[in-house]
Design an enzyme around this catalytic site. Structure first.
Site, PDB file in Angstrom:
ATOM      1  N   GLY A 164       3.499  12.812  -4.936  1.00 47.87           N
ATOM      2  CA  GLY A 164       3.738  11.571  -5.543  1.00 47.87           C
ATOM      3  C   GLY A 164       4.262  10.608  -4.887  1.00 47.87           C
TER       4      GLY A 164
ATOM      5  N   THR B 220      -5.612  16.288   8.704  1.00 47.87           N
ATOM      6  CA  THR B 220      -6.392  17.442   8.180  1.00 47.87           C
ATOM      7  C   THR B 220      -6.086  18.019   6.873  1.00 47.87           C
ATOM      8  OG1 THR B 220      -6.361  18.085  10.759  1.00 47.87           O
ATOM      9  CG2 THR B 220      -6.826  20.038   9.117  1.00 47.87           C
TER      10      THR B 220
ATOM     11  N   CYS C  44      16.723  13.647  -8.225  1.00 50.38           N
ATOM     12  CA  CYS C  44      17.180  13.034  -6.942  1.00 50.38           C
ATOM     13  C   CYS C  44      18.343  12.576  -7.275  1.00 50.38           C
ATOM     14  CB  CYS C  44      16.096  12.007  -6.910  1.00 50.38           C
ATOM     15  SG  CYS C  44      14.320  12.562  -6.948  1.00 50.38           S
TER      16      CYS C  44
ATOM     17  N   ALA D  37       0.993  17.502  -7.906  1.00 54.01           N
ATOM     18  CA  ALA D  37       0.747  18.975  -8.164  1.00 54.01           C
ATOM     19  C   ALA D  37       1.745  19.878  -8.814  1.00 54.01           C
ATOM     20  CB  ALA D  37      -0.029  19.788  -7.145  1.00 54.01           C
ATOM     21  N   HIS D  38       3.128  19.623  -8.234  1.00 57.42           N
ATOM     22  CA  HIS D  38       4.004  20.639  -8.575  1.00 57.42           C
ATOM     23  C   HIS D  38       4.766  20.325  -9.901  1.00 57.42           C
ATOM     24  CE1 HIS D  38       7.792  18.412  -7.657  1.00 57.42           C
ATOM     25  NE2 HIS D  38       7.019  17.521  -6.867  1.00 57.42           N
TER      26      HIS D  38
ATOM     27  N   GLN E  20       4.555  12.341 -14.070  1.00 60.06           N
ATOM     28  CA  GLN E  20       5.253  13.033 -15.030  1.00 60.06           C
ATOM     29  C   GLN E  20       3.980  13.538 -16.107  1.00 60.06           C
ATOM     30  OE1 GLN E  20       7.991  14.927 -15.749  1.00 60.06           O
ATOM     31  NE2 GLN E  20       9.104  14.141 -13.907  1.00 60.06           N
TER      32      GLN E  20
ATOM     33  N   ASN F 215      10.592   9.726 -15.829  1.00 61.82           N
ATOM     34  CA  ASN F 215      11.069  11.052 -15.415  1.00 61.82           C
ATOM     35  C   ASN F 215      12.272  11.557 -16.015  1.00 61.82           C
ATOM     36  OD1 ASN F 215      11.223   9.126 -13.628  1.00 61.82           O
ATOM     37  ND2 ASN F 215      12.651  10.480 -12.517  1.00 61.82           N
TER      38      ASN F 215
HETATM   39  C1  LIG Z   1       8.198  14.053  -9.130  1.00 61.76           C
HETATM   40  C2  LIG Z   1       8.038  12.527  -9.303  1.00 61.76           C
HETATM   41  C3  LIG Z   1       7.591  11.828  -8.192  1.00 61.76           C
HETATM   42  C4  LIG Z   1       7.647  12.315  -6.873  1.00 61.76           C
HETATM   43  O1  LIG Z   1       6.437  13.152  -6.699  1.00 61.76           O
HETATM   44  P1  LIG Z   1       6.648  14.118  -5.377  1.00 61.76           P
HETATM   45  O2  LIG Z   1       5.264  15.097  -5.321  1.00 61.76           O
HETATM   46  O3  LIG Z   1       7.760  15.160  -5.707  1.00 61.76           O
HETATM   47  O4  LIG Z   1       6.833  13.620  -3.865  1.00 61.76           O
HETATM   48  C5  LIG Z   1       7.149  10.478  -8.429  1.00 61.76           C
HETATM   49  N1  LIG Z   1       7.324   9.832  -9.452  1.00 61.76           N
HETATM   50  C6  LIG Z   1       7.688  10.532 -10.580  1.00 61.76           C
HETATM   51  C7  LIG Z   1       7.815   9.884 -12.020  1.00 61.76           C
HETATM   52  C8  LIG Z   1       7.810  12.028 -10.542  1.00 61.76           C
HETATM   53  O5  LIG Z   1       8.415  12.642 -11.759  1.00 61.76           O
END
Ligand SMILES: *Cc1c(COP(=O)(O)O)cnc(C)c1O
Length: 376
Positions: free
Chosen positions: A70, A236, A322, A199-200, A178, A150
């Site tokens: 993200g 890649t 964060c 994805a996470h 989110q 978030n």
């Molecule tokens: C987690 C998050 C991100 C960052 O994504 P990453 O894949 O961890 O770099 C950006 N924006 C929002 C709203 C998020 O919750």
């Protein structure tokens, strides 16, 4: 036993996702850009994932570009549009409650001659479409407003903002990291130009995401190198992660969201009936993402509650992940008009499909106990 309630920071990977990824670490190790049979096999995995992800947001497969997450998608959206649209203007509008991967990019762009407007939000965290309209100027090139916050879970009216921008010929971007798979989004219907995904947050692997780019949107490539992703994002392919991302989208269900929403509403109503002076930050009901709760309890410092819960193996968050190591109050809660004290005291709960009602009961009981000890 531990209870994990920090799913707005990250989620546990689903075993079905690991299962889908595994062959791509081992047997299917070809470079997805190679044109021999081995490469083609890997590229099938990538393209299958691209199809799943694009259809979830009603985009074309070729409008989805894989990134490292993200953060990269957000960096690309802002920097790419800024560089590509210099002739038209240098003014960018963002909300004042964006994720750091938008806020910090916007701040950095000001050092490169960008002009940034930070839109205010109300007490529930909503951006007002009239404020967007008023902020738009001749030199405005981009509006970026997150789909779902978030920290406090508020769902922004991005469809209306996107339509407004479309009418005024301004590029609209939304950070949907989110909301993805939890709140429906139709990028074609609402003329959204750019959408960041990862994805996470949806039980997929870390370090993988995507930027949706509507055909015809003026945006500079982000990574220069090999010709991957139509020459727009070189490097890649991270084949296993991309396959896992697709699988995570494929297995996401409305049933899971309903279960999570039920837990959220149960948690809030238990808190409100059993603890006095609870403040819930953010929007309510359908205007809030199903998996988020953010609260403070008058007289009980958030940090204290966080530490005591952690000792009891209940893992929550203070503010956003964060910023939880810093002493700065949450920029989101202060932007919503609350004082520094309230912003410091907040606790964020992020639920997942694997949480249960029994867990919520345990958590509430522990919170009550901690508060009683603290207040006496
Ligand atoms: C987690 C998050 C991100 C960052 O994504 P990453 O894949 O961890 O770099 C950006 N924006 C929002 C709203 C998020 O919750």
């Amino acid at each position: 036993m531990s209870i994990y309630l920090d799913n707005n920071a990250t989620t546990q990977i689903d075993p079905r996702v690991i299962e889908a990824m595994t062959p791509f670490f081992g047997q299917v190790y070809g470079n997805a850009s190679s044109i021999h049979k081995f490469g083609i096999k890997a590229s099938f995995g990538v393209e299958y994932a691209r199809n799943l992800i694009s259809s979830k947001i009603n985009a074309l497969p070729e409008e989805v570009y894989f990134t490292s997450g993200g953060t990269e998608a957000n960096n690309w959206a802002l920097k790419g549009v800024f560089i590509s649209n210099r002739v038209k203007g240098n003014h960018i509008i963002v909300s004042s409650i964006e994720h750091p991967s938008i806020m910090e990019v916007a701040f950095w762009l000001t050092k490169n001659n960008a002009e940034i407007t930070y839109l205010p939000v109300n007490k529930m965290g909503f951006v007002d479409i009239n404020d967007v309209n008023k902020a738009i100027k001749k030199n405005t090139i981009l509006v970026s407003i997150m789909h779902c916050n978030n920290e406090v879970g508020t769902i922004e009216p991005i469809e209306e903002v996107a339509e407004l921008c479309h009418k005024k010929n301004i590029i609209f971007h939304s950070d949907a990291c989110q909301s993805f798979t939890k709140v429906d989004i139709d990028v074609r219907k609402h003329n959204i130009n750019l959408l960041s995904l990862n994805a996470h947050k949806i039980h997929g692997p870390k370090g993988c995401g995507a930027l949706y780019i509507k055909k015809g949107t003026m945006i500079e490539p982000f990574m220069h190198g090999g010709g991957q992703e139509n020459g727009k994002r070189a490097g890649t392919y991270n084949t296993p992660a991309i396959v896992g991302f697709g699988k995570a989208v494929e297995i996401s269900t409305e049933n899971d969201n309903n279960h999570i929403r039920m837990l959220r509403d149960y948690f809030i109503s238990e808190m409100q009936s059993r603890i006095d002076s609870v403040t819930i930050f953010g929007a309510t009901g359908d205007y809030r993402i199903c998996n988020n709760i953010n609260f403070s309890i008058s007289g009980v410092p958030g940090k204290k509650l966080f530490i005591e819960l952690d000792k009891r193996n209940i893992h929550v968050s203070t503010g956003s992940a964060c910023t939880s190591n810093e002493l700065k109050p949450s920029h989101v809660i202060t932007a919503m008009g609350f004082g520094e004290k309230e912003a410091h005291g907040s606790i964020r709960i992020g639920l997942s499909k694997w949480n249960t009602k029994e867990e919520i009961d345990i958590v509430i009981a522990n919170i009550c106990q901690i508060i009683n000890e603290f207040r006496t």
